[in-house]
Design a protein around this motif. Structure first.
Motif, mmCIF file in Angstrom:
data_model
loop_
_atom_site.group_PDB
_atom_site.id
_atom_site.type_symbol
_atom_site.label_atom_id
_atom_site.label_comp_id
_atom_site.label_asym_id
_atom_site.label_seq_id
_atom_site.Cartn_x
_atom_site.Cartn_y
_atom_site.Cartn_z
ATOM 1 N N LEU A 250 62.976 60.241 55.304
ATOM 2 C CA LEU A 250 63.633 61.228 54.441
ATOM 3 C C LEU A 250 64.848 61.857 55.098
ATOM 4 C CD1 LEU A 250 60.501 63.028 52.947
ATOM 5 C CD2 LEU A 250 62.024 61.425 51.781
ATOM 6 N N LEU A 251 64.835 61.975 56.419
ATOM 7 C CA LEU A 251 65.935 62.630 57.118
ATOM 8 C C LEU A 251 67.172 61.747 57.196
ATOM 9 C CD1 LEU A 251 67.016 65.006 58.796
ATOM 10 C CD2 LEU A 251 66.055 63.880 60.817
ATOM 11 N N VAL A 252 67.004 60.470 57.513
ATOM 12 C CA VAL A 252 68.157 59.589 57.708
ATOM 13 C C VAL A 252 69.027 59.489 56.447
ATOM 14 C CG1 VAL A 252 68.854 57.216 58.197
ATOM 15 C CG2 VAL A 252 67.085 58.299 59.590
ATOM 16 N N PRO A 253 68.469 59.220 55.255
ATOM 17 C CA PRO A 253 69.334 59.198 54.058
ATOM 18 C C PRO A 253 70.010 60.539 53.788
ATOM 19 C CG PRO A 253 67.206 58.206 53.596
ATOM 20 C CD PRO A 253 67.080 58.869 54.921
ATOM 21 N N LEU A 254 69.339 61.630 54.170
ATOM 22 C CA LEU A 254 69.929 62.950 53.949
ATOM 23 C C LEU A 254 71.143 63.174 54.843
ATOM 24 C CD1 LEU A 254 69.344 65.523 52.258
ATOM 25 C CD2 LEU A 254 68.120 66.422 54.231
ATOM 26 N N LEU A 255 71.158 62.549 56.006
ATOM 27 C CA LEU A 255 72.258 62.733 56.949
ATOM 28 C C LEU A 255 73.428 61.792 56.702
ATOM 29 C CD1 LEU A 255 70.292 63.179 60.310
ATOM 30 C CD2 LEU A 255 71.160 64.944 58.769
ATOM 31 N N ILE A 256 73.204 60.707 55.963
ATOM 32 C CA ILE A 256 74.279 59.738 55.691
ATOM 33 C C ILE A 256 74.980 60.148 54.403
ATOM 34 C CG2 ILE A 256 74.814 57.325 55.248
ATOM 35 C CD1 ILE A 256 72.318 56.566 56.796
ATOM 36 N N PRO A 257 76.266 60.504 54.467
ATOM 37 C CA PRO A 257 76.953 61.039 53.273
ATOM 38 C C PRO A 257 76.996 60.073 52.096
ATOM 39 C CG PRO A 257 78.200 61.517 55.276
ATOM 40 C CD PRO A 257 77.116 60.576 55.669
ATOM 41 N N ARG A 258 77.075 58.780 52.339
ATOM 42 C CA ARG A 258 77.258 57.825 51.251
ATOM 43 C C ARG A 258 75.978 57.525 50.482
ATOM 44 N NH1 ARG A 258 81.335 53.217 53.821
ATOM 45 N NH2 ARG A 258 83.087 54.629 54.248
ATOM 46 N N VAL A 259 74.842 57.888 51.009
ATOM 47 C CA VAL A 259 73.590 57.626 50.301
ATOM 48 C C VAL A 259 73.492 58.557 49.090
ATOM 49 C CG1 VAL A 259 71.079 57.648 50.481
ATOM 50 C CG2 VAL A 259 72.456 56.854 52.409
ATOM 51 N N PRO A 260 73.216 58.027 47.896
ATOM 52 C CA PRO A 260 73.194 58.882 46.689
ATOM 53 C C PRO A 260 71.915 59.700 46.575
ATOM 54 C CG PRO A 260 72.657 56.612 46.114
ATOM 55 C CD PRO A 260 72.994 56.609 47.586
ATOM 56 N N HIS A 261 71.831 60.461 45.492
ATOM 57 C CA HIS A 261 70.640 61.255 45.130
ATOM 58 C C HIS A 261 70.287 62.269 46.222
ATOM 59 C CE1 HIS A 261 70.289 58.341 41.937
ATOM 60 N NE2 HIS A 261 70.058 57.356 42.793
ATOM 61 N N LYS A 262 71.291 62.996 46.686
ATOM 62 C CA LYS A 262 71.075 63.972 47.755
ATOM 63 C C LYS A 262 70.153 65.106 47.315
ATOM 64 C CE LYS A 262 73.325 62.773 51.527
ATOM 65 N NZ LYS A 262 73.367 61.333 51.266
ATOM 66 N N ARG A 263 70.256 65.544 46.073
ATOM 67 C CA ARG A 263 69.405 66.652 45.621
ATOM 68 C C ARG A 263 67.935 66.255 45.634
ATOM 69 N NH1 ARG A 263 72.588 69.531 40.509
ATOM 70 N NH2 ARG A 263 74.452 70.158 41.695
ATOM 71 N N LEU A 264 67.628 65.068 45.126
ATOM 72 C CA LEU A 264 66.252 64.600 45.153
ATOM 73 C C LEU A 264 65.778 64.416 46.590
ATOM 74 C CD1 LEU A 264 63.725 63.529 43.761
ATOM 75 C CD2 LEU A 264 64.823 61.265 43.667
ATOM 76 N N ASN A 265 66.649 63.871 47.427
ATOM 77 C CA ASN A 265 66.311 63.675 48.836
ATOM 78 C C ASN A 265 66.011 65.010 49.519
ATOM 79 O OD1 ASN A 265 67.818 61.584 51.447
ATOM 80 N ND2 ASN A 265 65.933 62.733 51.404
ATOM 81 N N ALA A 266 66.862 66.016 49.270
ATOM 82 C CA ALA A 266 66.651 67.328 49.874
ATOM 83 C C ALA A 266 65.369 67.977 49.349
ATOM 84 C CB ALA A 266 67.850 68.225 49.595
ATOM 85 N N LEU A 267 65.093 67.795 48.059
ATOM 86 C CA LEU A 267 63.871 68.359 47.482
ATOM 87 C C LEU A 267 62.634 67.735 48.115
ATOM 88 C CD1 LEU A 267 62.741 70.252 45.247
ATOM 89 C CD2 LEU A 267 62.703 68.261 43.740
ATOM 90 N N LEU A 268 62.661 66.432 48.309
ATOM 91 C CA LEU A 268 61.530 65.757 48.938
ATOM 92 C C LEU A 268 61.369 66.181 50.398
ATOM 93 C CD1 LEU A 268 61.959 62.131 47.523
ATOM 94 C CD2 LEU A 268 60.231 63.815 46.862
ATOM 95 N N PHE A 269 62.498 66.326 51.090
ATOM 96 C CA PHE A 269 62.446 66.609 52.522
ATOM 97 C C PHE A 269 62.013 68.043 52.803
ATOM 98 C CE2 PHE A 269 64.497 67.686 56.620
ATOM 99 C CZ PHE A 269 63.857 66.760 57.421
ATOM 100 N N PHE A 270 62.573 68.999 52.062
ATOM 101 C CA PHE A 270 62.322 70.400 52.367
ATOM 102 C C PHE A 270 61.162 71.006 51.584
ATOM 103 C CE2 PHE A 270 66.830 69.980 53.594
ATOM 104 C CZ PHE A 270 66.735 70.456 54.890
ATOM 105 N N VAL A 271 60.711 70.360 50.516
ATOM 106 C CA VAL A 271 59.627 70.915 49.707
ATOM 107 C C VAL A 271 58.379 70.037 49.765
ATOM 108 C CG1 VAL A 271 58.912 71.637 47.400
ATOM 109 C CG2 VAL A 271 61.266 72.042 48.166
#
Length: 385
Positions: free
Chosen positions: A127-148
């Motif tokens: 979950l962390l690696v896609p969140l750190l790579i700017p080009r990976v899409p769906h950042k909001r869903l990724n952040a929701l999964l990672f932090f919640v």
């Protein structure tokens, strides 16, 4: 009038020319970075002499004469080529690290349940690696999964007691597991709370501003050891009879609150650096306070203080070793605890263990620092030099 002679006028743009030979290659880099002035040359020469004096014996101790495997401390007194050194310092005792490696990672977490820690680590990285790579899409869903979602899943995996998972009490946790848990929770909790405190300290409401100032100045006025001691030892004295909190939970609260106060001041510095015209422009658009902060002010302020925020995160990651004071064993604590193991008691053991712990801390801190530089360059919208 005769037609003017335009033969000297260039009809097309000149191509890119290579720099002069004197400005290329290793020689140019050395002149620019190491020998630009007599003072630079003298300092560079001293540094080279120091490295020439220090590196050969260090490499020899760390790798050449080091012992990599073995059952106990006796192997650490033998040189790799054979023979016993009189002073006992034949080389690094990596056999100690090899024998205790699992304990350095998991502490006393039950051996048959360590797959739960491994699964948690895999989910964390995934979950962390896609969140750190700017080009990976769906950042909001990724952040929701990672932090919640991830903290909830990690809690049930690590603690157990439900879903047919055996309960593992937190006193059995230790090593890198405790270091990462304290760091992740501290960072995830302190950043949003720090933003709210920074906004509260700049609020026009006197009560909110006063409470924010009292909290920030009180926490910043005491060392982290005091906060941990209060959370671990003093807090239970003020609770009603029969009410208690897990020691790890108390440490998490203490670390998060301590880091929140420092991050609040870092973010407040970013807010003060925003020109007044940005606030007035947002007000002229009819934006509410929270719209103004979320859409205009905070994105600019957080971008300005990325170095300060990451510096606070690095400091938090290193300060987790202070939980050793309250009887918890993070990576450094578990390494130090194993120095007393009679099976591995030797002159090389403490130095090798501390070097290993320091290298692990350096890897994480250096990674955070490099990612900070990457994000600064990516978000830099100012004038290029």
């Amino acid at each position: 009038m005769a037609n003017p002679d335009l033969s000297f006028v260039r009809a097309e743009m000149a191509g890119v020319q290579p720099p002069p030979r004197s400005e290329r290659g290793l020689g140019s880099w050395l002149r620019t970075n190491l020998f630009a002035t007599p003072v630079d040359a003298a300092l560079s020469a001293l540094a080279i002499l120091f490295l020439a004096w220090f590196l050969p014996p260090a490499i020899n101790w760390l790798f050449v004469n080091a012992v990599w495997t073995g059952p106990d401390r006796t192997v650490c007194s033998t040189v790799a080529q054979g023979g016993i050194q009189p002073d006992g310092w034949s080389g690094a005792c990596w056999a100690f690290v090899n024998a205790k490696f699992q304990q350095f990672l998991y502490g006393r977490y039950p051996f048959g349940e360590r797959w739960r820690v491994d699964l948690t680590a895999v989910l964390f990285v995934a979950l962390l690696v896609p969140l750190l790579i700017p080009r990976v899409p769906h950042k909001r869903l990724n952040a929701l999964l990672f932090f919640v979602a991830f903290p909830v899943v990690a809690f049930f995996l690590l603690v157990g007691g439900s879903f047919n998972l055996s309960f593992v009490e937190t006193p059995l946790w230790g090593g890198l597991l405790v270091t990462l848990v304290l760091s992740f929770v501290g960072i995830a909790v302190s950043l949003p709370l720090g933003i709210l405190l920074a906004l509260g300290r700049r609020s026009n409401l006197p009560v909110i501003r006063l409470l924010s100032i009292i909290f920030i100045e009180t926490i910043r006025g005491v060392p982290l050891v005091t906060v941990l001691f209060m959370a671990s030892v003093m807090l239970p004295l003020f609770l009603p009879p029969g009410v208690t909190f897990d020691k790890l939970l108390r440490a998490l609260i203490g670390v998060a609150l301590f880091e929140t106060a420092y991050l609040a001041e870092v973010i407040r510095g970013g807010l003060q650096a925003i020109p007044k015209g940005q606030f007035e422009g947002a007000d002229s658009l009819g934006l509410s306070y929270w719209q103004k902060m979320r859409l205009i002010i905070l994105p600019q302020a957080l971008k300005l203080v990325i170095p300060g925020i990451v510096n606070s995160f690095i400091s938090l990651f290193k300060d987790t070793s202070l939980v050793y004071i309250i009887g918890m064993f993070d990576l450094l604590g578990i390494v130090r605890q194993n120095f007393s193991d009679a099976t591995w008691a030797s002159p090389q053991t403490p130095a090798t263990g501390l070097i290993f712990a320091g290298f692990v801390f350096w890897i994480f801190c250096f990674s955070m620092s490099r990612y900070s530089i990457f994000m600064e360059n990516r978000l830099d919208t100012g004038h290029k030099r």
